[in-house]
Design a protein around this motif. Structure first.
Motif, PDB file in Angstrom:
ATOM      1  N   ALA A   1       0.834  -1.206   0.000  1.00 18.89           N
ATOM      2  CA  ALA A   1       0.000   0.000   0.000  1.00 18.89           C
ATOM      3  C   ALA A   1       0.867   1.254   0.000  1.00 18.89           C
ATOM      4  O   ALA A   1       0.615   2.198  -0.754  1.00 18.89           O
ATOM      5  CB  ALA A   1      -0.922  -0.016   1.219  1.00 18.89           C
ATOM      6  N   LEU A   2       1.913   1.252   0.842  1.00 10.23           N
ATOM      7  CA  LEU A   2       2.801   2.419   0.889  1.00 10.23           C
ATOM      8  C   LEU A   2       3.510   2.602  -0.450  1.00 10.23           C
ATOM      9  O   LEU A   2       3.679   3.721  -0.936  1.00 10.23           O
ATOM     10  CB  LEU A   2       3.832   2.264   2.006  1.00 10.23           C
ATOM     11  CG  LEU A   2       3.298   2.303   3.445  1.00 10.23           C
ATOM     12  CD1 LEU A   2       4.441   2.067   4.430  1.00 10.23           C
ATOM     13  CD2 LEU A   2       2.622   3.638   3.735  1.00 10.23           C
TER      14      LEU A   2
ATOM     15  N   GLN B   1      -4.200   5.791   5.036  1.00 13.80           N
ATOM     16  CA  GLN B   1      -4.929   5.091   3.973  1.00 13.80           C
ATOM     17  C   GLN B   1      -4.596   3.602   3.965  1.00 13.80           C
ATOM     18  O   GLN B   1      -5.481   2.761   3.789  1.00 13.80           O
ATOM     19  CB  GLN B   1      -4.575   5.694   2.609  1.00 13.80           C
ATOM     20  CG  GLN B   1      -5.297   6.997   2.320  1.00 13.80           C
ATOM     21  CD  GLN B   1      -4.821   7.627   1.021  1.00 13.80           C
ATOM     22  OE1 GLN B   1      -3.643   7.520   0.661  1.00 13.80           O
ATOM     23  NE2 GLN B   1      -5.733   8.296   0.322  1.00 13.80           N
TER      24      GLN B   1
ATOM     25  N   GLY C   1       1.907   4.619  -2.912  1.00 14.02           N
ATOM     26  CA  GLY C   1       1.769   6.037  -2.607  1.00 14.02           C
ATOM     27  C   GLY C   1       0.680   6.344  -1.601  1.00 14.02           C
ATOM     28  O   GLY C   1       0.376   7.505  -1.346  1.00 14.02           O
ATOM     29  N   MET C   2       0.069   5.297  -1.026  1.00 17.44           N
ATOM     30  CA  MET C   2      -0.954   5.567  -0.007  1.00 17.44           C
ATOM     31  C   MET C   2      -0.283   6.106   1.252  1.00 17.44           C
ATOM     32  O   MET C   2       0.858   5.754   1.567  1.00 17.44           O
ATOM     33  CB  MET C   2      -1.705   4.284   0.360  1.00 17.44           C
ATOM     34  CG  MET C   2      -2.607   3.770  -0.745  1.00 17.44           C
ATOM     35  SD  MET C   2      -3.635   2.446  -0.093  1.00 17.44           S
ATOM     36  CE  MET C   2      -4.057   1.625  -1.617  1.00 17.44           C
ATOM     37  N   SER C   3      -1.024   6.948   1.973  1.00 20.45           N
ATOM     38  CA  SER C   3      -0.515   7.417   3.259  1.00 20.45           C
ATOM     39  C   SER C   3      -0.624   6.272   4.265  1.00 20.45           C
ATOM     40  O   SER C   3      -1.296   5.276   4.016  1.00 20.45           O
ATOM     41  CB  SER C   3      -1.337   8.603   3.743  1.00 20.45           C
ATOM     42  OG  SER C   3      -2.649   8.172   4.034  1.00 20.45           O
ATOM     43  N   ARG C   4       0.060   6.445   5.391  1.00 22.59           N
ATOM     44  CA  ARG C   4      -0.019   5.412   6.428  1.00 22.59           C
ATOM     45  C   ARG C   4      -1.455   5.200   6.854  1.00 22.59           C
ATOM     46  O   ARG C   4      -1.899   4.075   7.095  1.00 22.59           O
ATOM     47  CB  ARG C   4       0.827   5.814   7.633  1.00 22.59           C
ATOM     48  CG  ARG C   4       2.278   5.379   7.501  1.00 22.59           C
ATOM     49  CD  ARG C   4       3.203   6.254   8.323  1.00 22.59           C
ATOM     50  NE  ARG C   4       2.702   6.515   9.652  1.00 22.59           N
ATOM     51  CZ  ARG C   4       3.013   5.777  10.721  1.00 22.59           C
ATOM     52  NH1 ARG C   4       3.812   4.746  10.593  1.00 22.59           N
ATOM     53  NH2 ARG C   4       2.551   6.092  11.901  1.00 22.59           N
TER      54      ARG C   4
END
Lengths: 251, 485
Positions: free
Chosen positions: B388-389, B397, B392-395
């Motif tokens: 997920a990271l 998200q 580009g997802m935030s922590r």
């Protein structure tokens, strides 16, 4: 034009140095294969490029966005995301999201990170799944898919962010031999389409066919680098010769 | 089915009679008069001696001692919940029940009584600031507190429009009256004098009725009745009873009128059974159980999530605080937590009983849910977060969109099981005056003078609620069993 620039990249795990000063430039459209014996730091190197593994010295620049030692997930969230949205990562163990369908896996980041509408994200996702040969499996959950299919979902998922560079970490080493071909074919198609890629792989035949350049990593250093033909046909470094010999024995 | 139960009961009773000879002779052979009472009734009836734990004190302790002495034996106290003194007497747990038992028609239909040993009045207590209340007729539509199974309860039920709130201890109703949770309390004058009138904010608003305390004896033991009643009569004649009552400041001008008459045999009055008329009451109790459980679970699920996130991602201080919360709430009885929340915090935060019940159970179960979520989070491979990271997802998200849905799947069967447990634990809120299913059962059991039928009905309703849930939990377990790929 240089897409990825790595200077004197070093990492440690505890007291042990894993990478000792790696330098690498990757131009747009170039496919770089990273080979080397187990424990040589290949995976660490790839993960350092989007800071999933923090590094202790050196610098990485991807499409103009820099990573430096000592960044924090919390403090430097914006800088990290700037890099990660431009880097597509494919893991050895797929890491597809089991609670989402194939199309859900591919849609998630474009929707949540790029802010695409559901319709736009789904159109993009279905197009990409068709491109990796999964048009008919778009609505399946991962548990219904083979390993090769899951890895192709993961590739489509990474492509959905339209990355400037794709990082593939041994994308076929967790697969049954009969499933390796379908994944390598997809990666080959990407290369043919001009996608910039860094691929950590044990598949030397694949590297010879697809890679513009082969980099040999041993003991945390680049011991040899050159065209696939030069490195694989006329290896100069002892480590490369050992690796090719071992690979030959293994087949 | 009921006919079978009755036949069985008759058979057992017959066996009991065959085996037992004369209960008085048995008592003398044993050398003790076993008397039942409840220490929770407190001062001045029966209580633990604060200066000497293990010793009992109270005017009824002295009466029991005197009676036993006159019968040539020693008195032996048997602790028993006040509400269930009569059924326990019938079971034979003790020879007599002696603990402020008011002689009511319902009880007279069931057991024998000695002559009365004390005459009391029912005292209505209100807040001093409330100048307008003089009797029950002024309390239409108001909440009035009393003890479960008391004569006062019968009086309140007969008063039109009064909302009755039931307590198990004598201190709590006056606390709630002070806090404004009640409009009035109706209890025996002895209780009012000791527990209400010392409070400057409360005043006696009048006397509603009067009654007598007597010693209850099993109806099939006329010999025991005669012996105990005879000993009591002798205590009255020679003034020992008066001296005991005077020592406890209980002697008043109503007492000399006692002493006449004799023992009261069971009058064979009607014994109401459990009829269909009780069903709506039970269904209402069940509805309360469900509502309390659902609301408490909603608090527990969200609270548990917040706690598990705090322990996982919070700053060190937040992590420590969440850890302490979980240990404290898991490590202490929920009953205690309910008491503290409802009575202990009342001076700072006066929650109504329903809110306190929901919040108390919810806060307690949140601690358990947080542990389930923790196990759920631990079961999600770290590669999921990394993937997920890497996209580009935030922590946040990554947590919200990727990790949490998977963690919840792992936790879900456990949460369903906890909900079943909560459904049953919700019976504990009766201690803070909420009438849910179990409380309805105990109230009805006193009314119909039998525990078996109300108990079975109550159990059937609990099963009807929990069985579908346990089926659901099992189905969830099966469906979610394969570990995420």
């Amino acid at each position: 034009m240089t897409v990825v620039s790595v200077r004197s990249l070093s990492t440690r795990r505890g007291a042990a140095e894993v990478l000792r000063g790696i330098d690498l430039e990757v131009r747009r459209g170039e496919v770089v294969a990273v080979i080397g014996p187990s424990g040589s730091g290949k995976t660490t190197f790839l993960r350092a490029l989007n800071y999933l593994t923090p590094f202790t010295a050196g610098e990485v620049t991807i499409a103009g966005h820099g990573l430096r030692p000592g960044m924090s997930e919390r403090r430097d969230a914006a800088a990290l995301r700037a890099v990660r949205t431009r880097v597509g990562m494919v893991f050895q163990s797929f890491n597809v999201f089991p609670h989402l369908t194939a199309v859900g896996n591919v849609m998630e980041a474009p929707r949540r990170v790029l802010g695409l509408s559901a319709t736009a994200a789904e159109t993009r996702a279905r197009t990409l799944l068709a491109r990796v040969g999964l048009r008919d499996h778009a609505d399946a959950y991962p548990e219904r898919l083979s390993g090769g299919q899951q890895q192709r979902v993961a590739i489509a998922r990474a492509l959905a962010m339209e990355p400037v560079v794709m990082l593939l970490d041994e994308p076929t080493s967790a697969l049954d031999a009969r499933l390796v071909g379908e994944v390598l074919a997809v990666v080959g198609d990407l290369a043919a389409a001009g996608q910039t890629m860094i691929v950590v792989t044990h598949e030397l035949a694949f590297a010879r066919r697809v890679a513009d350049r082969v980099v040999v990593l041993a003991g945390g250093e680049i011991v040899e680098s050159g065209t696939a033909g030069d490195v694989l046909e006329r290896p100069r470094a002892a480590e490369t010769r050992a690796l090719l010999g071992m690979a030959g024995d293994g087949r | 089915m009921w006919r079978g139960t009755i036949a069985l009961a008759a058979l057992l009773a017959a066996c009991g009679r065959l085996q037992g000879d004369d209960p008085v002779a048995r008592m003398q052979a044993r050398g003790t008069l076993r008397w039942g009472g409840d220490m929770q009734g407190g001062e001045p009836y029966v209580m633990q001696d604060p200066g000497d734990t293990g010793r009992l004190t109270g005017f009824e302790v002295e009466i029991a001692d005197a009676l036993a002495r006159r019968l040539g034996v020693a008195a032996e106290f048997v602790q028993n919940d006040w509400q269930t003194l009569i059924p326990s007497l019938e079971r034979g747990d003790f020879d007599v029940a002696l603990n402020g038992i008011e002689v009511t028609p319902a009880r007279r239909a069931r057991v024998a009584f000695t002559r009365p040993y004390y005459a009391f009045t029912e005292t209505l207590v209100v807040r001093r600031a409330d100048g307008g209340t003089h009797g029950l007729s002024d309390l239409r539509g108001q909440r009035v507190g009393t003890l479960e199974g008391s004569l006062a309860l019968d009086l309140l039920r007969a008063a039109p429009g009064v909302q009755v709130v039931l307590y198990e201890g004598v201190e709590e109703p006056y606390l709630d009256l002070e806090r404004g949770r009640l409009a009035a309390v109706l209890l025996d004058n002895i209780i009012a004098a000791r527990y209400a009138l010392p409070r400057p904010a409360l005043r006696a608003a009048g006397t509603v009725d009067e009654g007598v305390y007597a010693i209850a004896v099993r109806p099939d033991q006329p010999g025991m009745l005669a012996a105990v009643d005879g000993a009591l009569a002798a205590m009255m004649r020679d003034g020992e009873l008066r001296r005991i009552l005077e020592r406890w400041n209980l002697w008043d001008d109503r007492q000399p009128r006692l002493g006449g008459g004799g023992p009261l045999r069971p009058d064979g009055g009607s014994r109401p059974g459990l009829t269909l008329a009780y069903l709506p009451l039970f269904l209402r109790g069940a509805a309360f159980t469900v509502i309390i459980s659902v609301l408490a679970m909603a608090i527990a699920i969200t609270g548990g999530l917040v706690l598990s996130l705090a322990r996982r991602q919070g700053a060190p201080l937040v992590q420590a605080a969440a850890g302490v919360y979980v240990e404290v709430f898991r490590g202490t009885p929920v009953l205690l937590q309910l008491y503290v929340l409802y009575y202990g915090l009342a001076p700072l935060l006066t929650l109504d009983a329903f809110t306190a019940a929901v919040v108390g159970l919810g806060l307690n179960y949140a601690a358990y849910e947080s542990e389930l979520y923790r196990a759920g989070f631990d079961a999600v491979p770290v590669g999921q977060t990394e993937a997920a990271l890497a996209l580009g997802m935030s922590r946040w998200q990554a947590l919200r969109r990727i990790v949490l849905p998977q963690a919840v799947r792992v936790a879900l069967p456990g949460v369903a099981n906890d909900f079943i447990a909560l459904l049953k634990d919700s019976s504990l809120v009766s201690v803070i005056t909420v009438v849910e299913l179990t409380k309805q059962m105990t109230i009805t059991a006193v009314d119909v003078r039998g525990w078996l039928a109300p108990g079975l009905l109550c159990a059937a309703l609990y099963l009807a609620l929990s069985y579908p849930l346990s089926r659901l939990a099992r189905r969830l377990e099966r469906r979610l069993a394969p570990a995420p790929a």
